[in-house]
Design a protein around this motif. Structure first.
Motif, short mmCIF file in Angstrom:
data_model
loop_
_atom_site.label_atom_id
_atom_site.label_comp_id
_atom_site.label_asym_id
_atom_site.label_seq_id
_atom_site.Cartn_x
_atom_site.Cartn_y
_atom_site.Cartn_z
N SER A 148 0.77 -1.16 0.02
CA SER A 148 -0.07 -0.09 -0.17
C SER A 148 0.94 1.39 -0.04
N VAL A 163 -10.84 3.13 0.12
CA VAL A 163 -9.42 3.50 -0.42
C VAL A 163 -9.22 4.83 -1.16
N TYR A 204 -6.81 -6.07 1.41
CA TYR A 204 -6.53 -4.95 1.87
C TYR A 204 -6.28 -5.55 3.55
N CYS A 234 -3.06 -6.84 3.63
CA CYS A 234 -2.03 -5.71 3.73
C CYS A 234 -2.00 -5.12 5.21
#
Length: 284
Positions: free
Chosen positions: A215, A234, A253, A256
């Motif tokens: 990211s 996002v 995510y 992440c």
């Protein structure tokens, strides 16, 4: 999260309950719409929490789904009555893009918030002076004060008693960047330290030497719920997006954030780094 009487919370309550009841009945959204002689889009909007719901329409759905428990019916009827009206952010509506308005509705009901920004202190943690410095550096058509008031109102709601669990990963570069100068950053770091010390946030700092990760270009927020899937927001070079239905993207995510957590300092080490940075700013 404090509930109050915000229509967005009631719409979400209806969304979760009606989707669960429909799935228990074994009906697809299209089948439910057909049974009630409604458009498919009406059912979709109701289950997305995007629109208010009349008690009459609610009762039609509950009959179709065979929901007969009096306590449940009365509770949902009360939610339907409360689903009308304007959400708390309505005074700022002219400066809020639709994806962010959708996000704010979800955030109002979230049980947990996980957030990361690759270059700046995340908005939930920003002081007024820090915000002012950001808006002065990037003039926009929207008056800075409106944006500041909106961001401050959002912070007040999130950090109110009974608010969600907030986990924040702050990039070291954001803590070292002198946004607004040394005085503003000193105040900003002290504010973050205070939030962490009061256990209003779980803070971890991602050091510059942590290397590459998934990211580097996008800031993101994951909203968690005890009775629903995570919602992803996002913001990056490609624009902004609020997403609940793209499960692979949400999962990416989630992974992440876990990867960033593993790479970041512990909460204790992060607090020590804040003290170190404050000592540097306080040095003559």
């Amino acid at each position: 999260m404090p509930t109050g009487s915000d229509p967005s919370l009631n719409r979400r309550k209806l969304r979760v309950a009606l989707r669960t009841a429909r799935e228990k009945k074994g009906l697809a959204q299209r089948e439910a719409a057909s049974e009630l002689d409604w458009s498919l889009s009406k059912v979709i909007r109701i289950e997305a929490g995007q629109v208010s719901l009349s008690v009459t329409d609610l009762q039609a759905l509950l009959r179709l789904y065979e929901v007969t428990d009096d306590a449940v019916v009365q509770d949902l009827e009360q939610a339907a009555r409360g689903s009308k009206g304007q959400s708390w952010w309505f005074p700022y509506n002219e400066i809020i893009a639709p994806p962010f308005a959708q996000f704010l509705g979800y955030e109002s009901a979230a049980d947990s918030i996980r957030t990361y920004h690759p270059t700046l202190v995340p908005g939930l943690l920003q002081t007024t002076d820090y915000m002012n410095a950001l808006f002065e550096a990037s003039p926009a058509a929207t008056p800075a004060q409106q944006n500041i008031d909106l961001r401050t109102a959002r912070q007040e709601r999130v950090f109110a008693d009974g608010g969600p669990k907030v986990s924040v990963i702050v990039d070291e570069s954001a803590l070292r960047r002198l946004v607004g100068g040394a005085g503003t950053m000193r105040q900003q770091l002290e504010h973050i330290k205070r939030l962490a010390a009061e256990r209003r946030i779980a803070l971890r700092v991602l050091l510059l030497d942590a290397g590459a990760h998934d990211s580097l270009e996008n800031a993101f927020v994951l909203l968690g719920f005890h009775d629903d899937d995570d919602v992803l927001y996002v913001a990056g070079p490609g624009g902004v997006l609020t997403n609940r239905d793209n499960l692979p993207m949400v999962a990416r995510y989630q992974e992440c954030f876990e990867d960033l957590t593993d790479k970041a300092l512990s909460e204790e080490e992060s607090a020590a780094l804040l003290d170190e940075l404050l000592d540097q700013l306080n040095s003559p």
